[in-house]
Scaffold this motif. Sequence first.
Motif, PDB file in Angstrom:
ATOM      1  N   ASP A  72       0.835  -1.207   0.000  1.00 57.40           N
ATOM      2  CA  ASP A  72       0.000   0.000   0.000  1.00 57.40           C
ATOM      3  C   ASP A  72       0.871   1.259   0.000  1.00 57.40           C
ATOM      4  O   ASP A  72       0.509   2.262  -0.625  1.00 57.40           O
ATOM      5  CB  ASP A  72      -0.903   0.018   1.238  1.00 57.40           C
ATOM      6  CG  ASP A  72      -1.824  -1.179   1.287  1.00 57.40           C
ATOM      7  OD1 ASP A  72      -2.390  -1.529   0.236  1.00 57.40           O
ATOM      8  OD2 ASP A  72      -1.955  -1.784   2.368  1.00 57.40           O
ATOM      9  N   TYR A  73       1.985   1.193   0.722  1.00 54.92           N
ATOM     10  CA  TYR A  73       2.864   2.361   0.852  1.00 54.92           C
ATOM     11  C   TYR A  73       3.774   2.436  -0.380  1.00 54.92           C
ATOM     12  O   TYR A  73       4.988   2.216  -0.311  1.00 54.92           O
ATOM     13  CB  TYR A  73       3.679   2.260   2.145  1.00 54.92           C
ATOM     14  CG  TYR A  73       4.491   3.503   2.466  1.00 54.92           C
ATOM     15  CD1 TYR A  73       3.869   4.688   2.841  1.00 54.92           C
ATOM     16  CD2 TYR A  73       5.871   3.493   2.386  1.00 54.92           C
ATOM     17  CE1 TYR A  73       4.609   5.813   3.121  1.00 54.92           C
ATOM     18  CE2 TYR A  73       6.620   4.622   2.674  1.00 54.92           C
ATOM     19  CZ  TYR A  73       5.977   5.779   3.032  1.00 54.92           C
ATOM     20  OH  TYR A  73       6.709   6.912   3.301  1.00 54.92           O
ATOM     21  N   SER A  76       0.508   4.414  -6.771  1.00 54.34           N
ATOM     22  CA  SER A  76      -0.558   3.626  -7.420  1.00 54.34           C
ATOM     23  C   SER A  76      -0.809   4.099  -8.852  1.00 54.34           C
ATOM     24  O   SER A  76      -1.628   3.527  -9.547  1.00 54.34           O
ATOM     25  CB  SER A  76      -1.853   3.747  -6.611  1.00 54.34           C
ATOM     26  OG  SER A  76      -2.444   5.022  -6.803  1.00 54.34           O
ATOM     27  N   GLN A  82       3.756  -0.748 -10.671  1.00 53.21           N
ATOM     28  CA  GLN A  82       3.268  -1.603  -9.589  1.00 53.21           C
ATOM     29  C   GLN A  82       3.558  -3.081  -9.879  1.00 53.21           C
ATOM     30  O   GLN A  82       3.947  -3.830  -8.996  1.00 53.21           O
ATOM     31  CB  GLN A  82       1.766  -1.380  -9.456  1.00 53.21           C
ATOM     32  CG  GLN A  82       1.151  -1.914  -8.213  1.00 53.21           C
ATOM     33  CD  GLN A  82      -0.225  -1.313  -8.035  1.00 53.21           C
ATOM     34  OE1 GLN A  82      -0.362  -0.255  -7.426  1.00 53.21           O
ATOM     35  NE2 GLN A  82      -1.236  -1.962  -8.557  1.00 53.21           N
ATOM     36  N   TYR A 243      -4.504  -6.549  -6.497  1.00 54.25           N
ATOM     37  CA  TYR A 243      -4.103  -5.133  -6.396  1.00 54.25           C
ATOM     38  C   TYR A 243      -5.201  -4.141  -6.826  1.00 54.25           C
ATOM     39  O   TYR A 243      -5.487  -3.177  -6.099  1.00 54.25           O
ATOM     40  CB  TYR A 243      -2.840  -4.868  -7.222  1.00 54.25           C
ATOM     41  CG  TYR A 243      -1.669  -4.327  -6.404  1.00 54.25           C
ATOM     42  CD1 TYR A 243      -1.852  -3.319  -5.459  1.00 54.25           C
ATOM     43  CD2 TYR A 243      -0.378  -4.790  -6.596  1.00 54.25           C
ATOM     44  CE1 TYR A 243      -0.781  -2.823  -4.723  1.00 54.25           C
ATOM     45  CE2 TYR A 243       0.701  -4.299  -5.867  1.00 54.25           C
ATOM     46  CZ  TYR A 243       0.489  -3.316  -4.935  1.00 54.25           C
ATOM     47  OH  TYR A 243       1.542  -2.821  -4.207  1.00 54.25           O
ATOM     48  N   ARG A 246      -7.660  -3.757  -4.128  1.00 53.33           N
ATOM     49  CA  ARG A 246      -7.010  -3.196  -2.943  1.00 53.33           C
ATOM     50  C   ARG A 246      -6.849  -1.676  -3.104  1.00 53.33           C
ATOM     51  O   ARG A 246      -7.132  -0.898  -2.199  1.00 53.33           O
ATOM     52  CB  ARG A 246      -5.649  -3.877  -2.781  1.00 53.33           C
ATOM     53  CG  ARG A 246      -5.005  -3.672  -1.453  1.00 53.33           C
ATOM     54  CD  ARG A 246      -3.731  -4.465  -1.291  1.00 53.33           C
ATOM     55  NE  ARG A 246      -3.174  -4.146   0.005  1.00 53.33           N
ATOM     56  CZ  ARG A 246      -3.241  -4.927   1.082  1.00 53.33           C
ATOM     57  NH1 ARG A 246      -3.800  -6.114   1.005  1.00 53.33           N
ATOM     58  NH2 ARG A 246      -2.732  -4.526   2.235  1.00 53.33           N
ATOM     59  N   ARG A 247      -6.405  -1.282  -4.275  1.00 50.43           N
ATOM     60  CA  ARG A 247      -6.233   0.155  -4.524  1.00 50.43           C
ATOM     61  C   ARG A 247      -7.584   0.865  -4.574  1.00 50.43           C
ATOM     62  O   ARG A 247      -7.720   1.984  -4.084  1.00 50.43           O
ATOM     63  CB  ARG A 247      -5.486   0.369  -5.850  1.00 50.43           C
ATOM     64  CG  ARG A 247      -4.024  -0.055  -5.827  1.00 50.43           C
ATOM     65  CD  ARG A 247      -3.200   0.717  -4.804  1.00 50.43           C
ATOM     66  NE  ARG A 247      -1.780   0.619  -5.112  1.00 50.43           N
ATOM     67  CZ  ARG A 247      -0.808   1.115  -4.378  1.00 50.43           C
ATOM     68  NH1 ARG A 247      -1.080   1.735  -3.236  1.00 50.43           N
ATOM     69  NH2 ARG A 247       0.443   1.003  -4.738  1.00 50.43           N
ATOM     70  N   SER A 250      -8.611   1.461  -1.149  1.00 46.47           N
ATOM     71  CA  SER A 250      -7.760   2.479  -0.513  1.00 46.47           C
ATOM     72  C   SER A 250      -8.181   3.893  -0.929  1.00 46.47           C
ATOM     73  O   SER A 250      -8.254   4.799  -0.100  1.00 46.47           O
ATOM     74  CB  SER A 250      -6.294   2.260  -0.899  1.00 46.47           C
ATOM     75  OG  SER A 250      -5.847   1.010  -0.454  1.00 46.47           O
ATOM     76  N   THR A 257      -5.729   3.362   2.944  1.00 50.68           N
ATOM     77  CA  THR A 257      -5.368   1.938   2.962  1.00 50.68           C
ATOM     78  C   THR A 257      -6.667   1.134   2.872  1.00 50.68           C
ATOM     79  O   THR A 257      -7.748   1.661   3.158  1.00 50.68           O
ATOM     80  CB  THR A 257      -4.610   1.547   4.251  1.00 50.68           C
ATOM     81  OG1 THR A 257      -5.463   1.766   5.376  1.00 50.68           O
ATOM     82  CG2 THR A 257      -3.322   2.334   4.398  1.00 50.68           C
ATOM     83  N   PRO A 258      -6.557  -0.155   2.521  1.00 51.13           N
ATOM     84  CA  PRO A 258      -7.797  -0.900   2.244  1.00 51.13           C
ATOM     85  C   PRO A 258      -8.480  -1.481   3.471  1.00 51.13           C
ATOM     86  O   PRO A 258      -9.482  -2.157   3.336  1.00 51.13           O
ATOM     87  CB  PRO A 258      -7.291  -2.036   1.340  1.00 51.13           C
ATOM     88  CG  PRO A 258      -5.880  -2.256   1.751  1.00 51.13           C
ATOM     89  CD  PRO A 258      -5.350  -0.925   2.187  1.00 51.13           C
ATOM     90  N   ASN A 446      -2.062   7.193   4.293  1.00 52.52           N
ATOM     91  CA  ASN A 446      -1.011   6.541   3.532  1.00 52.52           C
ATOM     92  C   ASN A 446      -0.436   7.550   2.537  1.00 52.52           C
ATOM     93  O   ASN A 446      -1.121   7.978   1.600  1.00 52.52           O
ATOM     94  CB  ASN A 446      -1.623   5.334   2.819  1.00 52.52           C
ATOM     95  CG  ASN A 446      -0.647   4.602   1.961  1.00 52.52           C
ATOM     96  OD1 ASN A 446       0.564   4.680   2.160  1.00 52.52           O
ATOM     97  ND2 ASN A 446      -1.177   3.873   0.990  1.00 52.52           N
TER      98      ASN A 446
END
Length: 572
Positions: A72-73, A76, A82, A243, A246-247, A250, A257-258, A446
């Motif tokens: 996450d850090y 994106s 990525q 991903y 997740r993004r 987030s 963050t997710p 984040n």
Amino acid sequence: MSTPARTCDDGQVASGAVDVLVVGAGFAGMYAVLQARRHGFSVLGLEAASGVGGVWYWNRYPGARCDVESIDYSYSFDEDLQRDWTWSERYATQPEILRYAEHVADRYDLRRDYRFDRRVTAAAFDGTDANWTVTTETGECHRARWLVFATGSLSAPNRPDVPGLDDFGGLLLQTSRWPHTEVDLTGRRVGVIGTGSSGVQLIPRVAEVAARLTVFQRTANYTVPVLNRQFAPHEWNEIQRAYPERRRRSWASLAGTPHVAYHKQYAEIDEAERLAAFEARWREGGVLFGKTFDGQAVDPEINEAARRFAERKVREIVRDPQTAEDLLPSGHPVGAKRICTDSGYLETFNRGNVELVNLRRDPMVRITERGVETARASHDLDVLVLATGFDAMTGALTRIDVRGPRGDVLAHTWAHGPLTHLGLGVPGFPNLFVLTGPGSPAGLSNLPLAAEQQVNWLMELLANCRQRGIRTVEARADAAQAWTRRVDEAARATLFPRADSWYLGANVSGKPRVFMPYIGGFKPYADRCDDDRDGGYAGWHVGDVTTADAEDLAGPRSEPPAPVRGGPRTAT
Ligand code: FAD
Ligand code: NAP
């Protein structure tokens, strides 16, 4: 009115004016340089360090790693980036994060637009041609239409005002300025002042090698094992597959963050289920313990339950009862200071070579040539490490002599606390933008995503100005007052103002006690920025600065703006 900033003679100007000048080469600055270039602007980056990476360039102390999961850090904005980068562990160490920043710089050829070893000392706006003149410590001058400060919220080290610091005869180190060559602490007598996130990461590593480690603790902090682990190669397929979702989560979240809180409300469940929820979060590891339940940062009852749980953990781990007692945080709610994440921190105090000095019971008197003198003892040391944090959020900016066209000095404008519109603009300072600073959610979110959101918004504004032939944009004073009030109100609705944290400037003596980051959440903040844009940039004066605008914006110039925050601690 104060003396104007030193202006540059034509001969000192290192180059012709660029469209965008970015100060800082951390995650925010690098992305700003890249996006400015992609929008077709000429761009120059200036950075005090000798390379990119910002925080990860400077904080090279043993044990340094991120506390937001690396997957996450990280940026994106580019799915290829990525996909091509593989993190080796759940929470990467400083060297790996720095390698990532360098990889990004290589991949997008960012260094060609940067000049390193250039600390910016002054910036002055010239209203006649609507350009900023920016001066560096090396004496260079650069001119730019748009000035973007990506100077970081945690980049100005806080040197503690302890008497005698300069008298110390041994090796004096600071976590945020750690040497680039290896420091061998083997067999040495080491003292560490400070037990925030940096100290908590450093201390177990020092204890492993030092002959003797003395930890000088003023305030005990909540710390949760980070439970780091290496990724197995086969996990990457699954991480990559997941991903996009997740993004997406987030970007729609409060903290970038997710993750979500426990699926049931605290009030709906019995004590056994509450404890199980805290235990599950504890075993997950890291800062999320601070958000086990919805409302934990707002409701004193839920927060107290989290505190009791953390207290039990300390007593279970630390064998000596007095040391355990000293390591118990008291006086601030769980999460109201950034929760520390550790790898064996509490266990370190079970070692024979480690001593904890509780400065609340045994205050520090002075530093001497030989070590640290407290009220009860003299501690002889070979090495003293300052893990004493930062002049956070405003420090990097107020250390620069920034002057607007009507004589405003940024450090004066912020004398009672930072005044910004959306954390991005400051009235009195046209064409100046701040990234990831006060008034933004960055300190509580984040960071890579927080930086992307602000830069995307800003570049759209600048492209819009170019298209419409607009030379100046300045935050409106009324909009900045309203936003600053909102930042304050959002904080007061939580337990955060009850802690003497860097969020409040409480860690630096003489700094106004004002809650600086926007706590209302990452997505709500992004929505506010979009509303502002969709309303025709309603919070900004858009156009050339005229005398009428100046009157309208400025009010009496000799007075700093009235404080709209601070006062008694009235959080719920
Ligand atoms: P920075 O990385 O601080 O970059 C600012 C740059 O500006 C620096 O390189 C500095 O040298 C330069 N600069 C400053 N003043 C001047 C000047 N006058 N002239 C020229 N250059 C100047 N956040 C998270 O979200 N997750 C984490 O896990 C996390 N871990 C952290 C660990 C540590 C040890 C620290 C200190 C902070 C951590 N943070 C974390 C917060 C961190 O501040 C951000 O994540 C992020 O690195 C900040 O990026 P930035 O680009 O905004 O600022
Ligand atoms: P910090 O949280 O501000 O901690 C500084 C420590 O130094 C505190 O324990 C403070 O005590 C102590 N201190 C300061 N002046 C002192 C004095 N004169 N005498 C004695 N003690 C003194 O700073 P930090 O640890 O560098 O962390 C700052 C922030 O950076 C974190 O909150 C986090 O956001 C980020 N960070 C993250 C990580 C990570 O895990 N990824 C690692 C490092 C930093 P008091 O509390 O009493 O003031």
